[in-house]
Every structure is written in structure tokens, then in C-alpha cells.
Design an enzyme around this catalytic site. Structure first.
Site, mmCIF file in Angstrom:
data_model
loop_
_atom_site.group_PDB
_atom_site.id
_atom_site.type_symbol
_atom_site.label_atom_id
_atom_site.label_comp_id
_atom_site.label_asym_id
_atom_site.label_seq_id
_atom_site.Cartn_x
_atom_site.Cartn_y
_atom_site.Cartn_z
ATOM 1 N N ASP A 1 77.529 36.946 75.541
ATOM 2 C CA ASP A 1 76.289 36.995 74.767
ATOM 3 C C ASP A 1 76.600 36.954 73.271
ATOM 4 O O ASP A 1 76.886 37.978 72.662
ATOM 5 C CB ASP A 1 75.505 38.266 75.115
ATOM 6 C CG ASP A 1 74.170 38.345 74.375
ATOM 7 O OD1 ASP A 1 73.768 37.324 73.760
ATOM 8 O OD2 ASP A 1 73.530 39.415 74.421
ATOM 9 N N ASP B 1 68.475 36.434 71.158
ATOM 10 C CA ASP B 1 69.387 37.493 71.594
ATOM 11 C C ASP B 1 68.732 38.403 72.638
ATOM 12 O O ASP B 1 69.396 39.233 73.241
ATOM 13 C CB ASP B 1 69.856 38.307 70.379
ATOM 14 C CG ASP B 1 71.100 39.128 70.676
ATOM 15 O OD1 ASP B 1 71.733 38.897 71.736
ATOM 16 O OD2 ASP B 1 71.444 39.992 69.847
ATOM 17 N N ARG C 1 66.388 39.341 79.539
ATOM 18 C CA ARG C 1 65.071 39.377 80.179
ATOM 19 C C ARG C 1 64.597 37.972 80.555
ATOM 20 O O ARG C 1 63.782 37.823 81.471
ATOM 21 C CB ARG C 1 64.071 40.087 79.254
ATOM 22 C CG ARG C 1 63.828 39.395 77.943
ATOM 23 C CD ARG C 1 63.193 40.306 76.896
ATOM 24 N NE ARG C 1 64.149 41.278 76.354
ATOM 25 C CZ ARG C 1 63.848 42.200 75.442
ATOM 26 N NH1 ARG C 1 62.635 42.298 74.959
ATOM 27 N NH2 ARG C 1 64.775 43.027 75.001
ATOM 28 N N LYS D 1 74.619 37.267 66.843
ATOM 29 C CA LYS D 1 75.005 38.659 66.586
ATOM 30 C C LYS D 1 76.023 38.717 65.462
ATOM 31 O O LYS D 1 76.798 37.781 65.279
ATOM 32 C CB LYS D 1 75.668 39.252 67.847
ATOM 33 C CG LYS D 1 74.739 39.548 69.001
ATOM 34 C CD LYS D 1 75.526 40.152 70.151
ATOM 35 C CE LYS D 1 74.658 40.382 71.378
ATOM 36 N NZ LYS D 1 73.607 41.383 71.198
ATOM 37 N N ASP E 1 78.577 41.468 79.297
ATOM 38 C CA ASP E 1 77.130 41.334 79.488
ATOM 39 C C ASP E 1 76.746 40.785 80.872
ATOM 40 O O ASP E 1 75.577 40.527 81.142
ATOM 41 C CB ASP E 1 76.555 40.450 78.368
ATOM 42 C CG ASP E 1 75.135 40.849 77.982
ATOM 43 O OD1 ASP E 1 74.741 41.991 78.282
ATOM 44 O OD2 ASP E 1 74.420 40.008 77.404
#
Ligand code: BES
Ligand code: MN
Ligand code: ZN
Length: 481
Positions: free
Chosen positions: A252, A329, A333, A259, A270
Site C-alpha cells: 500500500d 489511500d 474498503r 503516503k 497490508d
């Protein structure tokens, strides 16, 4: 892995190291009194010299000098009160020093606790866990066998669960460069297939054709194509079906909402949710738990490549809902939206998703506790019960319905971020849109999926968190719970 067997009572056996439990104030635990008597006067000065009092976490190794048929004796502190966790930790403590010995014999399982053999094998085997496959000179180990002195059973269940947790840790600790979705999916097909679990792997063509817009969207910025694994354990006579869904972001970066460097360092972890789900299914199948279980893991990288999904883009998830992506990011979900939609289609008695979903959950509960969200009190109680049996820490957080408005979008059915507050809750509310009306629980394991340092049966890095809870849940369901 180390071989675990039963053996003769401690007074009749022999070995390179004998591990015996000691309670606070040097109250001898089972086996230790016999050793203490055999070693006589000689023992006292040795133990006091080491400031060993039997407190939990303490360990003292003394050479037996031929007084007992074990070359060395390890006294392991259990503290004032022995519970399941103290026993797991004591076994792990012994495991840490066991590498110098070929045959280790123990009486730890003779303490008065239910399923003690399983707890000892579990703690001991995970206390040996290391991720050393990329070291040119891994630390050598002489250890071959753990013998449970005088035991009726060799703690088979503890061994299977420890192995499942170790397998999950291996996947989590694997560098992202070595575990693209294609390889993870191939691993699942091989390892689960080998024990008779049905495994379907969807490639990018199938994923697109099936309408998994979230998974396709997140994968768009990566050179590595996504995969979706659907593992199906279907034992004869099972009457209940569970579906587990695991977040499988193999790396991720944050995507275009990239990030900062420090936040990215640990992001190979992740996919901890996917690792937990696949290995829980593995353990449940190995143990022959009479419950049908489907494990669904969307697997992809979240990268900022030229094709990447952009803030403001909209996609359609598997269940037909449209999603505005304002922060790339918040990708977990998005893939779970599709995973949960597929879970609903299987019409199970209960859906549980497991995901390293939000930094906010880690802020709320710290590194040791998973956030639990549930569709109702009964589901929450079942997960809490399973976690407690398994020795994992979860804490329920509210599905605060009034926060749902934070996810209102002007251009789509829902947007993928709320405001800066209550981030774990808005994430759960987002997922709820895809879980239908079925009983459902969400475990946010952003904190406990990874340990920052070695402690008892944990090592730095992946912990395999949630494997144990999922297995305990399946067992409870099988027992009519
Ligand atoms: N994988 C992260 C969550 C995470 C952070 C797990 C740190 C473990 C350690 C997740 O995809 C993420 O980036 N979440 C964002 C959501 C935000 C953009 C709404 C977060 O928590 O900052
Ligand atoms: Mn993210
Ligand atoms: Zn993530």
C-alpha cells in the site's frame, strides 16, 4: 517445524533439556518438585544466585550434572496465577532458549488448565518462529523434538493452529516484491488445494467481467495484475456456512494520494487480513471442523502508476453501488466492497471481514487490540467469545449511524472517506453498504497485525493476528454456539 510427541512421566524419561514450571516464591509446579528433590541442596544456591523467583517471564537454566537424566533443566516462571495466556507465554519463553538442545522434555502442560497440551505446543512452536529465509547465515538450531512428559495427547490442535499462524506470518513478512497477487494466489491454490480445499482464482479478465470495480480500480496503478482467491472448505454434513473476507493489499503506497516515506515502510503487511483468512481456512480444514467456510481475498498492489485511479474518479462495485474515490489511500474498503458483495451472494449465516483498514483504529485502541464492528449484539458476542477463547484481544466500537452522512457524495452513491474524526467508524460504515442485511462483523487489525518488537510468542513483523479468532469462531459454530 519441531516435532511434538508424548512421552513417559518425567521421572522415567530423559533428554537434553527438561523444562519445568515454577510459580511465584519458588512454589514448585508439576515436575519441578521432583527435579528440585533430585538436585537437592545444590539447586537452591543456583536459583537464588540468578534472582529467579518464579515470576512470569523469568527463566533459569541449570546443568543437572548427572543428578537427573536430563543434561540441563530450565525453570520457567508462571507467576501467581496461571491462565491460558501465561501458559502460552511460558512455553514461548522456554522455546527461545531451546535451540541449543536436540530433545526438550516438559511438564508445563501438567498445570491445571483446560487444553494445556494445545496451549503449550502453540506457545512453544510460535516461540521458535523466525522469518530467516533471506539471511545468508540463519541462526542454527539443534532442536528436533518437544516431548510432553506423561501427556495423553501431543497437543495436535495447538500444533495445527501454530502452524497456520506461522504460515500467515510468513506471507505477511515476505517482501512485497516477492509476493505479487499472482504468486499469492498460486500459493493459496497449492497449499489449500493440497489439503482438499477447493480454490478458485480469478484473473484480471474474470475480475473485470464479474464487475469487481473496486478491485480493478485499486489495481489500475500497478504493473502487477490483481487476483481474487475464493477458497471453499465444504465438509460432509456441515449445516452452517461462514464467509471470511480478507483485505489483500500486497503493498500500500497510498496510490496517487501517496503516503509519506515513514508511513510506507511497513506496508507490505497490508495483506495481513488475507493471510489470516487463507490460513484460518487452512487450519479449519486441517482440524476437520464440521462447518462450511468460504474464504474470499481480493489481492492487489496499491500503486501510483500512470493508469492509477484518480481522486474524484467513480467506479461501480460488484453489488451495483457507485463509489467516488476522493482519497486513493482509503483503498482497503474499495477492494472489500467487492469482497463483501461476493460474500453476500453466498448467503452465509455470518460474514466476517478482516482488514488492516485504518490508522485511526490504531490511534483509538493501540497496537495490541483489534477494533470490532458488528451488525448486531449477538454477532459481537460471538466474535468476542471466539477471540477470548483464542487469546486475541478485540474491542467493540460503535457503528454510529449518524456518521453515515459523512460519506454522502454529490456524484455517486457514497464516497470513500469521511472527515478527520472517527476514521475507523466511517470505514466500517462504508463497508456496511456492501454487507447487505446479513449478520456481519468487521475486524480492523491495523494495530495487532504487526508487532514492533519481539515479545513472548510474537516476533517483530507479522503476527498472524485473527487466524486464531476465526478458527475458534468456526469451532464454536460447529459446537452449536
Ligand atoms: N493500510 C492503511 C491503514 C494502516 C495504516 C494499516 C497504518 C496499518 C498501519 C489503509 O489503507 C490506509 O491508508 N488508511 C487511511 C485511510 C484514510 C485515507 C481515510 C488511513 O488510515 O490513514
Ligand atoms: Mn491505504
Ligand atoms: Zn491499506
Amino acid at each position: 517445524m519441531v516435532d511434538v510427541t508424548t512421552g513417559p512421566a518425567v521421572a522415567e524419561g530423559s533428554g537434553d533439556l527438561l523444562v519445568v514450571p515454577v510459580m511465584s516464591e519458588l512454589t514448585w509446579g508439576p515436575g519441578a518438585d521432583w527435579v528440585a528433590a533430585a538436585l537437592g541442596d545444590w539447586l537452591g544456591p543456583h536459583l537464588t544466585g540468578r534472582e529467579f523467583t518464579g515470576k512470569a517471564g523469568q527463566i533459569a537454566v541449570v546443568p543437572s550434572a548427572g543428578a537427573v537424566p536430563y543434561a540441563s533443566v530450565a525453570f520457567v516462571g508462571l507467576g501467581d496465577e496461571v491462565d491460558a495466556e501465561a501458559l502460552r507465554r511460558a512455553a514461548a519463553q522456554a522455546a527461545k532458549i531451546a535451540g541449543a538442545y536436540g530433545t526438550v522434555v516438559t511438564t508445563l502442560h501438567q498445570v491445571d488448565i483446560a487444553e494445556a497440551t494445545d496451549l503449550v505446543t502453540f506457545g512453544f512452536l510460535l516461540g521458535r518462529y523466525r522469518f530467516d529465509r533471506y539471511l545468508s547465515e540463519p541462526k542454527p538450531s539443534a532442536l528436533e523434538t518437544l516431548v510432553l512428559a506423561g501427556a495423553d495427547d501431543p497437543g495436535e490442535r495447538g500444533t495445527v493452529i501454530a502452524e497456520a499462524v506461522a504460515r500467515a506470518r510468513d506471507l505477511v513478512n515476505e517482501p512485497a516484491g516477492y509476493k505479487p497477487p499472482t504468486r499469492l494466489a498460486a500459493w493459496a491454490a497449492e497449499e489449500l488445494g493440497a489439503i482438499g480445499v477447493g480454490v478458485e482464482v480469478w484473473d484480471e479478465g474474470r475480475i473485470a467481467a464479474e464487475g469487481l470495480g473496486g478491485l480493478m480500480g485499486v489495481a489500475a496503478g500497478s504493473h502487477q495484475p490483481p487476483r481474487l482467491v475464493r477458497a471453499h472448505y465444504r465438509p460432509e454434513g456441515a449445516t452452517t456456512r461462514l464467509v471470511f473476507v480478507g483485505k489483500g493489499i500486497v503493498f500500500d503506497s497510498g496510490g496517487l494520494s501517496i503516503k509519506p516515506a515513514a508511513g510506507m515502510e511497513t506496508m507490505k503487511t497490508d495483506m495481513s487480513g488475507a493471510a489470516a483468512v487463507l490460513n484460518a481456512v487452512w487450519a479449519i480444514a486441517r482440524l476437520g471442523v464440521p462447518v462450511e467456510v468460504i474464504g474470499i481475498t481480493p489481492l492487489t498492489e496499491n500503486m501510483p502508476g500512470g493508469g492509477a485511479i484518480k481522486p474524484g474518479d467513480v467506479f461501480t462495485a460488484r453489488n451495483g453501488k457507485t463509489v467516488e474515490v476522493l482519497n486513493t489511500d482509503a483503498e482497503g474498503r474499495l477492494v472489500l466492497a467487492d469482497g463483501l458483495s461476493l460474500a453476500v451472494e453466498a448467503d452465509p449465516a455470518l460474514i466476517v471481514d478482516v482488514a488492516t483498514l485504518t490508522g485511526a483504529c490504531m490511534v483509538a485502541l493501540g497496537k495490541g487490540v483489534a477494533g470490532l464492528f458488528a451488525s448486531d449484539d449477538d454477532v459481537a458476542a460471538r466474535i468476542e467469545g471466539a477471540a477470548k477463547d483464542a487469546g486475541e484481544s478485540v474491542w467493540r466500537l460503535p457503528m454510529e449511524a449518524s456518521y453515515r452522512q459523512k460519506l454522502e457524495s454529490e456524484v455517486a452513491d457514497i464516497k470513500n472517506i469521511g472527515d478527520r474524526y472517527g476514521g475507523a467508524i466511517t470505514a466500517a460504515l462504508f463497508l456496511k453498504e456492501f454487507a447487505g442485511d446479513l449478520p456481519w462483523a468487521h475486524l480492523d487489525i491495523a494495530g495487532p497485525a504487526r508487532a514492533e518488537s519481539a515479545e513472548h510468542y510474537l516476533t517483530k513483523g507479522g503476527t498472524g493476528f485473527a487466524v486464531r479468532t476465526l478458527v475458534a469462531l468456526a469451532e464454536a459454530v460447529a459446537n452449536g454456539g
